[in-house]
Write a protein that holds these residues in place. Structure first.
Motif, short mmCIF file in Angstrom:
data_model
loop_
_atom_site.label_atom_id
_atom_site.label_comp_id
_atom_site.label_asym_id
_atom_site.label_seq_id
_atom_site.Cartn_x
_atom_site.Cartn_y
_atom_site.Cartn_z
N ARG A 1 11.75 -5.14 15.06
CA ARG A 1 10.57 -5.92 15.36
C ARG A 1 10.01 -5.53 16.74
O ARG A 1 8.84 -5.65 16.98
N VAL B 1 23.41 -9.98 15.66
CA VAL B 1 22.45 -10.94 15.12
C VAL B 1 21.84 -11.73 16.28
O VAL B 1 22.56 -12.31 17.08
N THR C 1 19.06 -16.50 13.11
CA THR C 1 19.16 -16.65 11.67
C THR C 1 17.95 -17.45 11.20
O THR C 1 17.67 -18.53 11.72
N GLY C 2 17.23 -16.90 10.21
CA GLY C 2 16.05 -17.57 9.68
C GLY C 2 16.43 -18.77 8.83
O GLY C 2 17.59 -18.96 8.46
N GLU C 3 15.43 -19.57 8.49
CA GLU C 3 15.67 -20.77 7.69
C GLU C 3 16.27 -20.46 6.33
O GLU C 3 17.00 -21.26 5.77
N ASN C 4 15.95 -19.27 5.81
CA ASN C 4 16.47 -18.87 4.50
C ASN C 4 17.83 -18.17 4.62
O ASN C 4 18.34 -17.66 3.63
N GLY C 5 18.40 -18.14 5.83
CA GLY C 5 19.70 -17.51 6.04
C GLY C 5 19.62 -16.04 6.40
O GLY C 5 20.64 -15.41 6.67
N GLU C 6 18.40 -15.48 6.43
CA GLU C 6 18.24 -14.07 6.79
C GLU C 6 18.62 -13.87 8.25
O GLU C 6 18.16 -14.61 9.13
N GLU C 7 19.47 -12.87 8.51
CA GLU C 7 19.88 -12.57 9.87
C GLU C 7 18.98 -11.51 10.47
O GLU C 7 18.70 -10.49 9.84
N PHE C 8 18.51 -11.75 11.68
CA PHE C 8 17.68 -10.80 12.40
C PHE C 8 18.56 -10.04 13.38
O PHE C 8 19.11 -10.64 14.32
#
Length: 152
Positions: A7, A113, A116-123
């Motif tokens: 990003r 990491v 962690t997004g709301e849907n569990g996706e790790e950035f």
């Protein structure tokens, strides 16, 4: 090497686990920056070339953030690491205590990491971690203690 779709800026991880940041260097004025730019941020020259930044870096400044959006670990330490040639990069600093945050401390580039997004996706992003051991006085407490006893 593993190519990462970041990003902020372009970076890669070698098969040995080394993290390499892809910035730019200006041959006109010598400025090296990350993330990469198509024109020099210092002199405006359009003649920039890729510059690869690898650790170690040295801690130059930091802040500890306690009020964060959902998904970020709290507290979050963020700091500037300075690479050889004075290029500074802002990144999270992980696996560190407040006592270990000393200007000049060597930092390694790692990957981890960030949130962690709301849907569990790790950035996942590049991060700094302190290089151990650094020396006998590698904490603020040890330095304060040696100054009180007259040993510097």
């Amino acid at each position: 090497m593993t190519e990462v779709a970041p990003r902020i800026g372009k970076w890669t991880v070698t098969t040995d686990g080394d993290v390499i940041l892809s910035g730019t260097n200006c041959p006109q004025c010598g400025e090296t920056v990350f993330p990469a730019h198509t024109i020099c941020v210092r002199c405006g020259s359009p003649d920039t070339h890729e510059a690869l930044l690898r650790g170690p870096a040295k801690l130059r400044s930091f802040t500890i953030v306690h009020q964060l959006p959902s998904g970020f670990p709290s507290p979050l330490v963020i700091g500037y690491g300075e690479f050889e040639g004075r290029t500074q990069v802002l990144a999270p600093i992980v696996d560190v205590t407040r006592d270990q945050l000393i200007e000049g401390r060597p930092l390694a580039l790692t990957v981890g990491v960030t949130r962690t997004g709301e849907n569990g996706e790790e950035f996942v992003t590049y991060q700094f971690t302190p290089i151990e051991p650094w020396g006998p006085d590698d904490t603020l407490s040890a330095r304060a203690s040696s100054q009180e006893t007259g040993h510097a």
